[in-house]
Design an enzyme around this catalytic site. Structure first.
Site, mmCIF file in Angstrom:
data_model
loop_
_atom_site.group_PDB
_atom_site.id
_atom_site.type_symbol
_atom_site.label_atom_id
_atom_site.label_comp_id
_atom_site.label_asym_id
_atom_site.label_seq_id
_atom_site.Cartn_x
_atom_site.Cartn_y
_atom_site.Cartn_z
ATOM 1 N N TRP A 1 0.817 -1.212 0.000
ATOM 2 C CA TRP A 1 0.000 0.000 0.000
ATOM 3 C C TRP A 1 0.855 1.269 0.000
ATOM 4 O O TRP A 1 0.583 2.216 -0.731
ATOM 5 C CB TRP A 1 -0.957 -0.031 1.197
ATOM 6 C CG TRP A 1 -2.033 0.997 1.194
ATOM 7 C CD1 TRP A 1 -2.371 1.798 2.248
ATOM 8 C CD2 TRP A 1 -2.933 1.342 0.134
ATOM 9 N NE1 TRP A 1 -3.428 2.617 1.903
ATOM 10 C CE2 TRP A 1 -3.789 2.356 0.614
ATOM 11 C CE3 TRP A 1 -3.087 0.905 -1.189
ATOM 12 C CZ2 TRP A 1 -4.788 2.936 -0.169
ATOM 13 C CZ3 TRP A 1 -4.088 1.481 -1.983
ATOM 14 C CH2 TRP A 1 -4.911 2.478 -1.472
ATOM 15 N N GLY B 1 -10.627 3.593 3.128
ATOM 16 C CA GLY B 1 -11.727 3.396 2.183
ATOM 17 C C GLY B 1 -11.505 2.143 1.365
ATOM 18 O O GLY B 1 -10.501 1.440 1.535
ATOM 19 N N ALA C 1 -4.520 -2.197 -3.273
ATOM 20 C CA ALA C 1 -3.299 -1.685 -3.894
ATOM 21 C C ALA C 1 -3.171 -2.200 -5.333
ATOM 22 O O ALA C 1 -2.733 -1.479 -6.230
ATOM 23 C CB ALA C 1 -2.096 -2.118 -3.070
ATOM 24 N N LYS D 1 -13.987 -4.195 9.602
ATOM 25 C CA LYS D 1 -14.458 -4.882 8.378
ATOM 26 C C LYS D 1 -13.567 -6.073 8.034
ATOM 27 O O LYS D 1 -14.007 -7.024 7.393
ATOM 28 C CB LYS D 1 -14.605 -3.902 7.201
ATOM 29 C CG LYS D 1 -13.342 -3.155 6.789
ATOM 30 C CD LYS D 1 -12.478 -3.849 5.780
ATOM 31 C CE LYS D 1 -11.104 -3.229 5.716
ATOM 32 N NZ LYS D 1 -10.141 -3.890 4.891
ATOM 33 N N SER E 1 -8.021 -9.575 -1.359
ATOM 34 C CA SER E 1 -7.978 -9.309 0.077
ATOM 35 C C SER E 1 -7.293 -10.456 0.805
ATOM 36 O O SER E 1 -7.725 -11.607 0.736
ATOM 37 C CB SER E 1 -9.400 -9.139 0.625
ATOM 38 O OG SER E 1 -9.384 -9.335 2.022
ATOM 39 N N ASN F 1 -7.289 -10.873 3.943
ATOM 40 C CA ASN F 1 -8.188 -11.342 5.004
ATOM 41 C C ASN F 1 -9.191 -12.347 4.448
ATOM 42 O O ASN F 1 -9.457 -13.390 5.049
ATOM 43 C CB ASN F 1 -8.902 -10.152 5.649
ATOM 44 C CG ASN F 1 -7.930 -9.308 6.461
ATOM 45 O OD1 ASN F 1 -7.464 -9.740 7.503
ATOM 46 N ND2 ASN F 1 -7.595 -8.132 5.961
ATOM 47 N N GLU G 1 -4.681 -8.661 9.282
ATOM 48 C CA GLU G 1 -5.099 -7.914 10.466
ATOM 49 C C GLU G 1 -6.484 -8.304 10.973
ATOM 50 O O GLU G 1 -6.886 -7.937 12.072
ATOM 51 C CB GLU G 1 -5.023 -6.411 10.163
ATOM 52 C CG GLU G 1 -3.563 -5.940 10.159
ATOM 53 C CD GLU G 1 -3.336 -4.587 9.500
ATOM 54 O OE1 GLU G 1 -3.940 -4.342 8.440
ATOM 55 O OE2 GLU G 1 -2.565 -3.804 10.028
HETATM 56 N N1 LIG Z 1 -2.576 -3.607 0.503
HETATM 57 C C1 LIG Z 1 -3.663 -2.872 0.367
HETATM 58 O O1 LIG Z 1 -4.367 -2.952 -0.658
HETATM 59 C C2 LIG Z 1 -4.039 -1.908 1.443
HETATM 60 C C3 LIG Z 1 -5.017 -0.945 1.157
HETATM 61 C C4 LIG Z 1 -5.381 -0.039 2.132
HETATM 62 C C5 LIG Z 1 -4.790 -0.103 3.396
HETATM 63 N N2 LIG Z 1 -3.876 -1.049 3.656
HETATM 64 C C6 LIG Z 1 -3.283 -1.073 5.014
HETATM 65 O O2 LIG Z 1 -1.975 -0.589 4.948
HETATM 66 C C7 LIG Z 1 -1.168 -1.206 5.958
HETATM 67 C C8 LIG Z 1 0.058 -1.814 5.284
HETATM 68 O O3 LIG Z 1 -0.432 -2.772 4.372
HETATM 69 P P1 LIG Z 1 0.440 -3.285 3.165
HETATM 70 O O4 LIG Z 1 -0.480 -4.010 2.266
HETATM 71 O O5 LIG Z 1 1.288 -2.216 2.588
HETATM 72 O O6 LIG Z 1 1.352 -4.347 3.963
HETATM 73 P P2 LIG Z 1 2.733 -4.933 3.514
HETATM 74 O O7 LIG Z 1 2.973 -6.107 4.378
HETATM 75 O O8 LIG Z 1 2.756 -5.085 2.041
HETATM 76 O O9 LIG Z 1 3.768 -3.759 3.867
HETATM 77 C C9 LIG Z 1 4.049 -3.355 5.180
HETATM 78 C C10 LIG Z 1 5.434 -2.739 5.189
HETATM 79 O O10 LIG Z 1 5.739 -2.395 6.542
HETATM 80 C C11 LIG Z 1 7.090 -2.774 6.814
HETATM 81 N N3 LIG Z 1 7.184 -3.193 8.202
HETATM 82 C C12 LIG Z 1 6.658 -4.298 8.747
HETATM 83 N N4 LIG Z 1 6.985 -4.353 10.055
HETATM 84 C C13 LIG Z 1 7.737 -3.272 10.314
HETATM 85 C C14 LIG Z 1 8.382 -2.780 11.468
HETATM 86 N N5 LIG Z 1 8.335 -3.423 12.623
HETATM 87 N N6 LIG Z 1 9.051 -1.628 11.380
HETATM 88 C C15 LIG Z 1 9.107 -0.955 10.218
HETATM 89 N N7 LIG Z 1 8.533 -1.369 9.071
HETATM 90 C C16 LIG Z 1 7.856 -2.512 9.131
HETATM 91 C C17 LIG Z 1 7.378 -3.958 5.917
HETATM 92 O O11 LIG Z 1 8.755 -4.013 5.585
HETATM 93 C C18 LIG Z 1 6.509 -3.723 4.705
HETATM 94 O O12 LIG Z 1 7.217 -3.152 3.637
HETATM 95 C C19 LIG Z 1 -2.052 -2.266 6.612
HETATM 96 O O13 LIG Z 1 -2.538 -1.755 7.822
HETATM 97 C C20 LIG Z 1 -3.184 -2.463 5.615
HETATM 98 O O14 LIG Z 1 -4.386 -2.821 6.239
HETATM 99 C C21 LIG Z 1 -3.459 -1.951 2.720
#
Ligand SMILES: NC(=O)c1ccc[n+]([C@@H]2O[C@H](COP(=O)([O-])OP(=O)(O)OC[C@H]3O[C@@H](n4cnc5c(N)ncnc54)[C@H](O)[C@@H]3O)[C@@H](O)[C@H]2O)c1
Length: 333
Positions: free
Chosen positions: A11, A134, A138, A190, A253, A255, A280
């Site tokens: 994301w 929302g 990604a 959700k 997703s 989840n 999550e």
């Molecule tokens: N992927 C999606 O489509 C999406 C959309 C909206 C919101 N989100 C939210 O965004 C957040 C991140 O999701 P994501 O999909 O990017 O996850 P991801 O696992 O792809 O990326 C998370 C990033 O955080 C870093 N990270 C993990 N633990 C860490 C730590 N202890 N210290 C520092 N960095 C750390 C990781 O290296 C990784 O690059 C989540 O809460 C998710 O719910 C994701």
């Protein structure tokens, strides 16, 4: 404008592209050196291997990212948020606007990210806080497919500032809200219903069951949002029902995928461990259940899911229990 993104996973790097498309300079901070190399040297999204603008840079140094801009976008999984914010608290020297885009509730404390920011960052360094959430995969936004988000802040001007920074007329539309609790809670809870929807799918149930879970699930999300002090209408908006629709019905997703594997017979641990990114929704089920006990809420789906997660009930018996509950009138609230 310079913008710092903390967490360059699926994301964070996708939002970096949108911000870059909107004319901003973006510096991503991540702890994964392979991601950093991919972004800086190959100009590729670390997960999707899609070309991203060359102007997007990445670093492993938190201090460099914090100093880079006055806007800090928080995009690490919620379980890592307190540690990351504690590190930011050591590096911060000027006031920042914190924009949280992660969706989740802190394990053990059941706190929202806004509460963690308030606890960890010295007040004198907080310009404000915005939750940006929302229905958004990604996988779609990285292809610049039309997406809408909600920018929520107690400070209307800051909600509008973030709306302007992220919106563009081509593919990303941002609405504003004053309901931080509603947006954060809806975005987190959700995920619990998305897991249950995946379980139903994995058990071979169909679209009838999915519609049932989304509709009755939103009722449970509304109950939790309102109990915590958020607004009912927020739960019926993009960050609640909008995000539930997209999460509870898509293989994009994680989840939903996790639930699918549980429904197909994997244990909860096997299912979560089989997914590379953080899931999550398991924590959201536990938090939803705990909030339900605290506020005496009627949450049949979340409470039943909690017993499955706790290995007290298998998915088949859980379905049977839900279907055999006493018959009643349909209430939406
Ligand atoms: N992927 C999606 O489509 C999406 C959309 C909206 C919101 N989100 C939210 O965004 C957040 C991140 O999701 P994501 O999909 O990017 O996850 P991801 O696992 O792809 O990326 C998370 C990033 O955080 C870093 N990270 C993990 N633990 C860490 C730590 N202890 N210290 C520092 N960095 C750390 C990781 O290296 C990784 O690059 C989540 O809460 C998710 O719910 C994701």
């Amino acid at each position: 404008m310079n913008i710092s993104i903390i967490g360059g996973g699926a994301w964070g790097t996708t939002l970096a592209q949108a911000l870059s498309d909107n004319g901003n300079k973006v510096l991503i901070r991540d702890i994964n050196e392979d991601f950093i190399k991919k972004i800086n040297n190959e100009h590729l999204h670390p997960f999707f291997d899609i070309k991203i603008p060359e102007s997007i840079k990445a670093t492993s140094r938190l201090g460099e990212a914090v100093a880079f801009s006055d806007i800090i976008v928080l995009c690490v999984p919620t379980k890592a948020m307190r540690k990351v914010l504690t590190d930011i608290a050591f590096a911060i020297t000027t006031k920042k606007l914190f924009v949280n885009v992660s969706k989740g509730i802190e394990p053990d404390t059941s706190k929202r990210v806004s509460e963690i920011v308030e606890e960890v960052i010295d007040k004198k360094y907080i310009k404000g806080y915005v939750a940006l959430s929302g229905p958004s995969h990604a996988e779609e936004l990285i292809l610049r497919k039309a997406t809408a988000l909600v920018s929520a802040s107690k400070d209307e001007e800051l909600a509008k500032e973030v709306q302007k920074i992220f919106s563009n007329e081509k593919y990303l539309r941002v609405y504003t809200s004053d309901d931080v609790i509603g947006v954060e809670t809806g975005g987190a809870i959700k995920n619990a219903i998305a897991i249950v929807s995946g379980v139903a799918n994995g058990m071979g149930l169909g679209e009838n069951a999915r519609a049932l879970l989304i509709t009755r699930g939103i009722k449970e999300i509304v109950s939790i949002v309102v109990a915590l002090g958020g607004k009912m209408e927020t739960a019926y908006g993009l960050s609640g029902i909008g995000d539930l629709i997209v999460t509870a019905s898509s293989m994009n997703s994680r989840n939903f995928q996790c639930g699918l594997k549980i429904g197909q017979g994997m244990s909860v641990d096997e299912a979560t461990n089989s997914i590379a990114q953080s899931v999550e929704g398991i924590r959201a089920i536990i938090a939803g259940h705990e909030i339900g006990i605290k506020y005496k809420l009627d949450l049949p789906i979340i409470d039943t899911a909690y017993r499955v997660v706790n290995n007290e009930l298998n998915a088949k018996d859980a379905l049977q229990e839900l279907l055999s509950r006493s018959l009643k009138e349909e209430h939406y609230w």
